[in-house]
Design a protein around this motif. Structure first.
Motif, PDB file in Angstrom:
ATOM      1  N   MET B   1       0.823  -1.195   0.000  1.00 30.45           N
ATOM      2  CA  MET B   1       0.000   0.000   0.000  1.00 30.45           C
ATOM      3  C   MET B   1       0.869   1.261   0.000  1.00 30.45           C
ATOM      4  O   MET B   1       0.374   2.339  -0.217  1.00 30.45           O
ATOM      5  CB  MET B   1      -0.873   0.094   1.257  1.00 30.45           C
ATOM      6  N   SER B   2       2.177   1.078   0.328  1.00 26.61           N
ATOM      7  CA  SER B   2       2.936   2.271   0.685  1.00 26.61           C
ATOM      8  C   SER B   2       3.218   3.197  -0.492  1.00 26.61           C
ATOM      9  O   SER B   2       2.710   4.308  -0.555  1.00 26.61           O
ATOM     10  CB  SER B   2       4.241   1.855   1.338  1.00 26.61           C
ATOM     11  N   ASP B   3       3.989   2.718  -1.458  1.00 29.68           N
ATOM     12  CA  ASP B   3       4.441   3.621  -2.505  1.00 29.68           C
ATOM     13  C   ASP B   3       3.505   3.613  -3.699  1.00 29.68           C
ATOM     14  O   ASP B   3       3.394   2.629  -4.409  1.00 29.68           O
ATOM     15  CB  ASP B   3       5.856   3.215  -2.932  1.00 29.68           C
ATOM     16  N   SER B   4       2.833   4.717  -3.921  1.00 31.78           N
ATOM     17  CA  SER B   4       1.843   4.741  -4.989  1.00 31.78           C
ATOM     18  C   SER B   4       2.155   5.824  -5.995  1.00 31.78           C
ATOM     19  O   SER B   4       1.363   6.139  -6.846  1.00 31.78           O
ATOM     20  CB  SER B   4       0.461   4.966  -4.390  1.00 31.78           C
ATOM     21  N   ILE B   5       3.349   6.417  -5.876  1.00 33.88           N
ATOM     22  CA  ILE B   5       3.687   7.526  -6.761  1.00 33.88           C
ATOM     23  C   ILE B   5       3.585   7.067  -8.224  1.00 33.88           C
ATOM     24  O   ILE B   5       4.110   6.032  -8.595  1.00 33.88           O
ATOM     25  CB  ILE B   5       5.131   8.012  -6.503  1.00 33.88           C
ATOM     26  N   GLY B   6       2.912   7.866  -9.008  1.00 35.61           N
ATOM     27  CA  GLY B   6       2.856   7.552 -10.427  1.00 35.61           C
ATOM     28  C   GLY B   6       1.754   6.587 -10.802  1.00 35.61           C
ATOM     29  O   GLY B   6       1.401   6.478 -11.965  1.00 35.61           O
ATOM     30  N   MET B   7       1.160   5.902  -9.819  1.00 32.49           N
ATOM     31  CA  MET B   7       0.082   4.975 -10.144  1.00 32.49           C
ATOM     32  C   MET B   7      -1.241   5.738 -10.225  1.00 32.49           C
ATOM     33  O   MET B   7      -1.467   6.641  -9.438  1.00 32.49           O
ATOM     34  CB  MET B   7      -0.048   3.937  -9.018  1.00 32.49           C
ATOM     35  N   PRO B   8      -2.100   5.356 -11.170  1.00 34.30           N
ATOM     36  CA  PRO B   8      -3.405   6.013 -11.192  1.00 34.30           C
ATOM     37  C   PRO B   8      -4.169   5.615  -9.935  1.00 34.30           C
ATOM     38  O   PRO B   8      -4.116   4.462  -9.509  1.00 34.30           O
ATOM     39  CB  PRO B   8      -4.071   5.443 -12.444  1.00 34.30           C
ATOM     40  N   ARG B   9      -4.840   6.581  -9.317  1.00 29.30           N
ATOM     41  CA  ARG B   9      -5.516   6.256  -8.073  1.00 29.30           C
ATOM     42  C   ARG B   9      -6.866   5.605  -8.335  1.00 29.30           C
ATOM     43  O   ARG B   9      -7.517   5.857  -9.334  1.00 29.30           O
ATOM     44  CB  ARG B   9      -5.672   7.518  -7.238  1.00 29.30           C
ATOM     45  N   VAL B  10      -7.230   4.752  -7.411  1.00 34.70           N
ATOM     46  CA  VAL B  10      -8.506   4.054  -7.508  1.00 34.70           C
ATOM     47  C   VAL B  10      -9.617   5.053  -7.202  1.00 34.70           C
ATOM     48  O   VAL B  10      -9.537   5.803  -6.229  1.00 34.70           O
ATOM     49  CB  VAL B  10      -8.529   2.913  -6.473  1.00 34.70           C
ATOM     50  N   ARG B  11     -10.641   5.064  -8.050  1.00 30.21           N
ATOM     51  CA  ARG B  11     -11.726   6.034  -7.839  1.00 30.21           C
ATOM     52  C   ARG B  11     -12.881   5.379  -7.077  1.00 30.21           C
ATOM     53  O   ARG B  11     -13.392   4.339  -7.480  1.00 30.21           O
ATOM     54  CB  ARG B  11     -12.213   6.541  -9.197  1.00 30.21           C
ATOM     55  N   VAL B  12     -13.264   6.005  -5.986  1.00 28.36           N
ATOM     56  CA  VAL B  12     -14.298   5.428  -5.125  1.00 28.36           C
ATOM     57  C   VAL B  12     -15.432   6.431  -4.925  1.00 28.36           C
ATOM     58  O   VAL B  12     -15.187   7.609  -4.657  1.00 28.36           O
ATOM     59  CB  VAL B  12     -13.704   5.067  -3.740  1.00 28.36           C
ATOM     60  N   ALA B  13     -16.660   5.958  -5.085  1.00 33.83           N
ATOM     61  CA  ALA B  13     -17.827   6.792  -4.794  1.00 33.83           C
ATOM     62  C   ALA B  13     -18.586   6.148  -3.648  1.00 33.83           C
ATOM     63  O   ALA B  13     -18.567   4.928  -3.488  1.00 33.83           O
ATOM     64  CB  ALA B  13     -18.719   6.902  -6.019  1.00 33.83           C
ATOM     65  N   THR B  14     -19.246   6.959  -2.834  1.00 35.40           N
ATOM     66  CA  THR B  14     -20.079   6.395  -1.766  1.00 35.40           C
ATOM     67  C   THR B  14     -21.395   7.147  -1.740  1.00 35.40           C
ATOM     68  O   THR B  14     -21.460   8.315  -2.095  1.00 35.40           O
ATOM     69  CB  THR B  14     -19.420   6.522  -0.374  1.00 35.40           C
ATOM     70  N   THR B  15     -22.445   6.460  -1.327  1.00 35.89           N
ATOM     71  CA  THR B  15     -23.703   7.175  -1.142  1.00 35.89           C
ATOM     72  C   THR B  15     -24.518   6.520  -0.044  1.00 35.89           C
ATOM     73  O   THR B  15     -24.294   5.372   0.316  1.00 35.89           O
ATOM     74  CB  THR B  15     -24.538   7.244  -2.443  1.00 35.89           C
ATOM     75  N   SER B  16     -25.461   7.298   0.460  1.00 33.77           N
ATOM     76  CA  SER B  16     -26.383   6.786   1.457  1.00 33.77           C
ATOM     77  C   SER B  16     -27.777   6.855   0.865  1.00 33.77           C
ATOM     78  O   SER B  16     -28.208   7.898   0.405  1.00 33.77           O
ATOM     79  CB  SER B  16     -26.289   7.649   2.708  1.00 33.77           C
ATOM     80  N   LEU B  17     -28.463   5.715   0.833  1.00 32.74           N
ATOM     81  CA  LEU B  17     -29.873   5.722   0.402  1.00 32.74           C
ATOM     82  C   LEU B  17     -30.692   5.815   1.691  1.00 32.74           C
ATOM     83  O   LEU B  17     -30.467   6.703   2.474  1.00 32.74           O
ATOM     84  CB  LEU B  17     -30.165   4.472  -0.434  1.00 32.74           C
ATOM     85  N   ALA B  18     -31.625   4.874   1.921  1.00 34.97           N
ATOM     86  CA  ALA B  18     -32.385   4.946   3.165  1.00 34.97           C
ATOM     87  C   ALA B  18     -31.596   4.300   4.299  1.00 34.97           C
ATOM     88  O   ALA B  18     -31.871   3.184   4.710  1.00 34.97           O
ATOM     89  CB  ALA B  18     -33.738   4.279   3.003  1.00 34.97           C
ATOM     90  N   GLY B  19     -30.583   5.016   4.771  1.00 29.14           N
ATOM     91  CA  GLY B  19     -29.760   4.542   5.876  1.00 29.14           C
ATOM     92  C   GLY B  19     -29.638   5.657   6.897  1.00 29.14           C
ATOM     93  O   GLY B  19     -30.273   6.699   6.754  1.00 29.14           O
ATOM     94  N   CYS B  20     -28.811   5.428   7.903  1.00 28.28           N
ATOM     95  CA  CYS B  20     -28.733   6.415   8.986  1.00 28.28           C
ATOM     96  C   CYS B  20     -27.412   7.147   8.977  1.00 28.28           C
ATOM     97  O   CYS B  20     -27.134   7.922   9.872  1.00 28.28           O
ATOM     98  CB  CYS B  20     -28.926   5.722  10.321  1.00 28.28           C
ATOM     99  N   PHE B  21     -26.557   6.873   7.985  1.00 34.27           N
ATOM    100  CA  PHE B  21     -25.200   7.417   7.910  1.00 34.27           C
ATOM    101  C   PHE B  21     -24.232   6.722   8.857  1.00 34.27           C
ATOM    102  O   PHE B  21     -23.055   7.055   8.896  1.00 34.27           O
ATOM    103  CB  PHE B  21     -25.177   8.944   8.138  1.00 34.27           C
ATOM    104  N   GLY B  22     -24.711   5.739   9.596  1.00 32.66           N
ATOM    105  CA  GLY B  22     -23.834   5.008  10.502  1.00 32.66           C
ATOM    106  C   GLY B  22     -22.765   4.259   9.732  1.00 32.66           C
ATOM    107  O   GLY B  22     -21.622   4.139  10.178  1.00 32.66           O
ATOM    108  N   CYS B  23     -23.113   3.730   8.563  1.00 28.35           N
ATOM    109  CA  CYS B  23     -22.112   3.013   7.775  1.00 28.35           C
ATOM    110  C   CYS B  23     -21.044   3.977   7.261  1.00 28.35           C
ATOM    111  O   CYS B  23     -19.869   3.629   7.197  1.00 28.35           O
ATOM    112  CB  CYS B  23     -22.786   2.239   6.646  1.00 28.35           C
TER     113      CYS B  23
END
Ligand code: SF4
Lengths: 486, 184
Positions: B1-23
């Motif tokens: 996980m350490s050296d990531s220079i030059g690597m394309p970063r992983v793209r992550v999206a998150t959303t909350s539907l009918a939840g409480c935001f606890g997750c």
């Protein structure tokens, strides 16, 4: 109070601009603006668009389930719901809470205040304040802050972590724990946990002080913005202790008018209904509470840090009290009413929470002593607590068969509903009116909403319905649900 | 996980539907490791960023079930844009506590909460077109779209989310050992 932008006169001829979703807040909300051909804002509304119906499905459940169930209203301040429900059920059971149980609950609650205030300031709001409201969208988040101000981000993350660890040590789990029960607590603090927390608490106090300093620096750097942005007159409400001190766990209700004069004081929690009524508007699932004696137009109010810091007579810990005095002096005899001052007040409370935790960790009652007492069973109870975002009210009736027959919740963000809408309109009038709207300008509106740290997740416990038909198909194209509403 | 220079970063999206935001809160419970994660991950739409619509992403994390038309819309947008879709927590997996309303009649509930309640003035059920249409029932997300992974718990711990994500990003099959696999 000015409500001119709530509903435009000829809505059909106006353009609609929408901010959806309002981001970097907890929960689901959107803002709609209606503009005329010359870009003048004619209507501005914050809509709460989700519904969940907790008040209804809690009815019929056994009372002992409730403090655990209601946490699922909100993952950001689950402890507040956990404890407000427990306090209400203490009343139902007629149980006086023991010394140990009350101190354990207080520790849990102040841990919650610390984590929530840190989360809000560092993770959600600091990008606006550090980079500017119109800065690059991609940078306006905690990752951007970590890159530009690593030490600020690190302290924010660790302050929140500490608050979560206080909760874990008292509730058994960081989110949706089970430590508090109707009538008391089900665990003491373990010595190892006490020692681990004690080893870090001085840092937390220190970093909380640094956070107050950071907010003050921001105010000093741009007084025009910080003193004027989203400024308006409002009444305030909060719980205060019998001697007028700030107390976030227990007290009686006090209400001040917009000039800072105390209008109503020492209203016991069980009589909240004599004070507050609620109005429903067709465009939001969130109700609009107001002080009954002033009526809906004049009686709406603010709750939360800005209200609490100015509604109490003093803060009962020395570092936070010194900061409170400086804050009050900043108003030069007037209540401080600018929206961004919420952040300053919130950081003063975070410092207070750290001090309270430090003092409690030295208290032997957390490690031993009775956790439950006996009492005489009744059928009704109200529990009120000062949650991170403001006054939180839980009210239950329980039948002789132990099942809940009535549940009424007025959550913190609901109390602030009118105030947030007023802030949105103030900002729209001052910064957006007559201009071509850009992402950065629209973010001004979100900055105003964010200052309230709204928990739109909590606020959506009610149900609503729409006059439409909808079919929901599953992944294979099969219709699994259909809704028809007239 | 350490050296990531030059690597394309992983793209992550998150959303909350009918939840409480606890997750989402549990996601933040990764604590300091959040700052580690930020070195290899770039966030797209999320309650933590100001991106309002999800673009093409490697991983989408979803909290909460489906209770209204807007949830359906957001969920489909996520499915279209995310290579790997992950259901996080009880609500996304089976509807969770909000699904307790599934056996109730919505009309009755509305009347109870907005009209027939002590302390309400001029009651009336909200009905503005800006409010999204409700579904009669709260649905788990796999009933609406294909889901690649499920992480149980209410919420799953920050530790579990960290282990899952670092496995996935590291190209390993995500595995949660027994202590991380909780359902409460
Ligand atoms: S699974 Fe639990 S923590 Fe996650 S959103 Fe649902 S209620 Fe909240």
């Amino acid at each position: 109070m000015d409500s001119s932008l709530e509903t435009a006169a000829d809505r059909e001829h106006l353009h609609r601009v929408v901010i959806d979703p309002v981001s970097r807040v907890e929960g689901h909300g959107k803002v709609t603006l209606l503009l005329d051909d010359d870009d003048h804002v004619r209507e501005a509304r914050l809509h709460i668009v989700e519904f969940r119906g907790f008040e209804v499905f809690i009815q019929g459940r056994p009372y002992w389930e409730v403090p655990v169930m209601v946490q699922r209203l909100c993952g950001i301040c689950p402890v507040s719901h956990h404890l407000a429900a427990s306090k209400a059920m203490d009343r139902v059971l007629g149980i006086p809470v023991t010394r140990s149980a009350e101190k354990l609950r207080r520790l849990m609650h102040y841990g919650q205040i610390l984590q929530s205030h840190a989360l809000h300031f560092f993770h959600l709001s600091s990008p606006d304040l550090l980079f500017g409201f119109e800065s690059e969208v991609g940078k306006r988040n905690i990752v951007g802050v970590a890159a530009a101000y690593p030490e600020v981000a690190r302290q924010g993350v660790l302050l929140r972590k500490f608050g979560q660890e206080v909760i874990r040590a008292t509730a058994g789990k960081r989110i949706h724990g089970t430590g508090s029960v109707p009538g008391g607590m089900n665990r003491h603090l373990a010595v190892e946990d006490r020692d681990a927390l004690r080893a870090e608490i001085d840092h937390m106090v220190e970093w909380s002080r640094a956070a107050v300093e950071l907010v003050k620096r921001l105010h000093r750097a741009d007084p025009a913005l910080y003193d004027e942005f989203g400024r308006f007159r409002a009444n305030v409400m909060s719980l205060v202790r019998a001697d007028g001190a700030m107390d976030l766990y227990h007290g009686a209700l006090r209400f001040r008018d917009a000039d800072g004069k105390i209008l109503v004081d020492k209203v016991p929690d069980q009589s909240y209904r004599s004070l507050i009524r609620e109005q429903v508007k067709p465009w939001s699932y969130m109700k609009f509470p107001y002080l009954q004696q002033l009526g809906p137009d004049e009686g709406w109010y603010q709750v939360g840090p800005l209200a609490r810091v100015q509604n109490c007579d003093f803060i009962p810990t020395p570092l936070a009290e010194a900061e409170r005095r400086e804050f009050i002096d900043h108003g030069r005899g007037e209540p401080v009413r600018a929206t961004l001052a919420y952040h300053w007040a919130r950081m003063i409370e975070m410092l207070h929470a750290a001090e309270v935790i430090r003092d409690l960790l030295g208290d032997g009652d957390l490690l031993e002593g009775a956790l439950l007492a006996d009492g005489e069973r009744g059928n009704e109870g109200v529990g009120i607590i000062e949650a991170p975002r403001g006054t939180l009210i839980h009210h239950y009736q329980v039948g002789d068969d132990d099942l809940v027959t009535m549940c009424n919740l007025i959550v913190s963000t609901t109390h602030n509903n009118q105030a947030m809408n007023t802030a949105v309109r103030e900002v729209a009038r001052r910064y957006l009116d007559g201009r071509k709207l850009t992402e950065g300008l629209l973010n001004h509106i979100e900055v105003a909403i964010r200052a309230y740290d709204p928990c739109l997740s909590c606020a959506t416990h009610a149900l609503g319905k729409m006059p439409l038909v909808l079919e929901l198909a599953d992944a294979g194209g099969e219709v699994v649900d259909r809704v028809v509403r007239d | 996980m350490s050296d990531s220079i030059g690597m394309p970063r992983v793209r992550v999206a998150t959303t909350s539907l009918a939840g409480c935001f606890g997750c989402h809160m549990s996601f933040l419970d990764m604590d300091e490791r959040l700052l580690e994660l930020a070195k290899i991950v770039e966030f797209d739409r999320s309650p933590l960023t100001d991106i309002k619509h999800c673009g093409p992403c490697d991983i989408g994390l979803i909290e909460g079930g489906v209770c209204n038309a807007e949830n359906v819309h957001v969920l489909r947008e996520f499915r279209r844009n995310c290579k790997t879709l992950v259901a996080i927590g009880a609500c996304a997996i089976n509807g969770g506590l909000p699904a307790q309303r599934n056996h109730l009649d919505l009309g009755d509930c509305l009347q109870q909460v907005y009209v027939g309640r002590d302390g309400i003035e001029e009651g009336g059920v909200p009905d503005d077109p800006e409010l999204p249409l409700l579904l009669d029932r709260v649905h788990p997300i796999h009933e609406v779209v294909r889901v690649d992974y499920f992480i149980p718990g209410c919420p799953p711990s920050g530790e579990a989310i960290w282990k899952f994500l670092t496995d996935l990003i590291g190209g390993r099959t995500p595995r949660l050992a027994h202590p991380l696999l909780r359902f409460d």
